[in-house]
Design an enzyme around this catalytic site. Sequence first.
Site, PDB file in Angstrom:
ATOM      1  N   VAL A 128     -13.455  22.612 -33.312  1.00 43.10           N
ATOM      2  CA  VAL A 128     -12.630  21.415 -33.414  1.00 43.10           C
ATOM      3  C   VAL A 128     -13.040  20.651 -34.663  1.00 43.10           C
ATOM      4  O   VAL A 128     -14.227  20.362 -34.864  1.00 43.10           O
ATOM      5  CB  VAL A 128     -12.778  20.520 -32.166  1.00 43.10           C
ATOM      6  CG1 VAL A 128     -11.888  19.282 -32.299  1.00 43.10           C
ATOM      7  CG2 VAL A 128     -12.424  21.290 -30.904  1.00 43.10           C
TER       8      VAL A 128
ATOM      9  N   GLY B 173     -17.344  25.723 -29.859  1.00 42.58           N
ATOM     10  CA  GLY B 173     -17.646  26.418 -28.620  1.00 42.58           C
ATOM     11  C   GLY B 173     -17.378  27.890 -28.778  1.00 42.58           C
ATOM     12  O   GLY B 173     -17.100  28.384 -29.881  1.00 42.58           O
TER      13      GLY B 173
ATOM     14  N   ASP C 169      -9.716  19.724 -14.616  1.00 39.39           N
ATOM     15  CA  ASP C 169     -11.041  19.574 -15.245  1.00 39.39           C
ATOM     16  C   ASP C 169     -11.286  18.116 -15.628  1.00 39.39           C
ATOM     17  O   ASP C 169     -11.656  17.806 -16.760  1.00 39.39           O
ATOM     18  CB  ASP C 169     -11.145  20.474 -16.466  1.00 39.39           C
ATOM     19  CG  ASP C 169     -12.602  20.762 -16.851  1.00 39.39           C
ATOM     20  OD1 ASP C 169     -13.492  20.526 -16.011  1.00 39.39           O
ATOM     21  OD2 ASP C 169     -12.844  21.215 -17.972  1.00 39.39           O
TER      22      ASP C 169
END
Length: 723
Positions: free
Chosen positions: A29, A24, A137
């Site tokens: 990751v 991102g 979230d």
Amino acid sequence: MEPLRGADPARIAGYRLLRRLGAGGMGVVYLARSGGGSLAAVKVIRGAYAHDAGFRARFRREVETAGRVVSPWVVPLLDADPDAESPWLATAFVPGPSLAEAVEECGPLPQDSVRFLGGRLAEALAAVHGAGLVHRDVKPGNVLLAVDGPRMIDFGIARMPEDTALTASGMVVGSPGFLSPEQAQGRGREIGPASDVFSLGCLLAYAVTGERPFGRGSAADALVRTVHDEPDLDGVPETLLPLLRACLAKDPGSRPTVTEVRESLQGDGDGEGGGRLPETLTGLIARRSTAVLALPDVEATEVSGAPAEADTVHSAEEPPQDSTRRRFLVLGSAAGVLAAGGSAAWWTSQRPGRTPAQGGGTRLPRLVVAVHADLTGDRKTAGRAQENGVRLAVEHVNSRTGRGFELALQVHDDAGSPARAVRIARKLDADDRVRAVIGPTTDACARAVRAAYQRALLPMVSVSVGLDDVSPHQHRVYAATRPSDTGLAAPVVAHLVRTARARRTVLIDDAAEGDFSWTFCAGVDEAVRSPQRTTVRRRLAAEDDSADVFRALAESVTGWDADAVVFAGGYARAAQLARALRSAGYSGARLATQRALDPRFLGSAGEAAEGWVFAATFLDPTGVTAAKSFVTAYRQRFDASPPWYSAEAYDATLFVARAMTALGASRAERGAIVGRLRETDYQGITKRLRYNTSSYVYADAMYLFRASGGRFHCLGEYREATA
């Protein structure tokens, strides 16, 4: 998983990096293995942010937050270094899909599975809230599905309710569509545990229906609907509705606590041996776990500084016995349960013993579509036309260079029998090779099998079915490539008003056609009637087939001085009415629908058929420029001109093939195809096939035919034909 790239490091601290899991704007990751052999997900922050003191402080807070939450349903923090040159943290690796991926590829979860899911996530949130935090979230992308239950991830924006870092007025933090009204309005100081409950309610509604309760579209639209609109809970089982409505209350004080949510979900028999996952989803998790088995051996990760090229990667199909044993031992808790036989209740398939088919060698993967049609019954002409259209489409797909799969075809004949159709549906359900069904041919057979195909998550793409009572939320697998029957009122009205310029119209409701006839006549009546135009409705009883009845009906038309007649029945009774009208001297406009558009009408009505106009949802491909290549190929292949419905079946098959191609052979499972069809916009030779926010749309897919000279002539798309 993706291979490492040239700029990726080989190691982060004591972790050997194996693959990329995602990337991102903030960082990457990686899937990694520790020196002891266990797998981990390592999140590494990009250098540009690492030099930002404020960002580094926020990342340090994330590490501290993740370390405070202890729950079997939260992915645990293993290690971290927020002060490293490239800050990183490592969490346990779960070799399963996110809930978002699972619903997209496999469709909504069964109610029992959703109860289990909700109960465990409520436990996870109880641990979050017990640590004095709010997750903020909770969404499908932040829930991973493991063999023994879900795992909650991502505490990047989790905070204490009183934390001023994210409570500035007007700041919206979270994922639109799964956040609370107070989050949507940026009322930061009001954001507390109740906000997570609202998000959990959105997540559970999505899991059980496949639809977001506040709709799709732009983030701004979702925020507005969240604040002002009531949630759309169509498709939510009755037993879950009270709880989800309470979770989605606008007022935070009216929502239940996470403990109350968990108790409610267990109150109807969830328990520890609760919901089972559908087989398509267990297969997806199994494939993810199998891919992990092909990762480098433990010994390779223990060689300090060893380059990635030195890793020995064995085939998942034929791994050496010793290395396979080692991999099973180090996969971690989730994959370890799978290796032991998948004993967790929610992992267990409802129909055990079936495993996903595996391809081999260098041959292209084979994806099977099935034609389910009436090939020997009353609608055999339409059914055979559809079969031939599908065959041409399959040949066209397989002729393409660079394709990623081979399309194979099965053909099944239900002879127009609903009972036989059900047996075929069961057979196709049990055949894992079949990824989509084109058919059935008739409405009755479609009604008989739609529930079976829904349970199997098997895409049911109809060509000639016009059901009006199918909810796109409850029957996600059903993709109709033509308008419903009641839509036929539009071309009839256009012809009456623009072409015939009718002033006095008789609408004949044929009870033999059931609800369709009444609804169709009502639609035409409402659209036509005005101060300048008068209508009258007559009803023909289902059992009235005598010549006297039709003679009286025709005399009532001429006696009322009508200049147009609209008949909603089938071909046999339409022929009787045509003969009676001719005998009564009637010469005005005569209209019917495709239910009477049958060559047998011409033979039975004789000269009385001349001039009748029919509304239809199929065209004559021989008169369509875009279908020229199809017509040529059909004539070469079958030594005949393509009949009605052949081109529509050709388009329906290529519509499915487009969705399969977008997914790729490895992901083209049944449920994934169902979801992808709703995202596919395909311009075919007959029509444009696409889905809007609530249904499939076909604005340009209705046509007019006229009987003339003992034949049916296609006048074209109805708006052009009546312009």
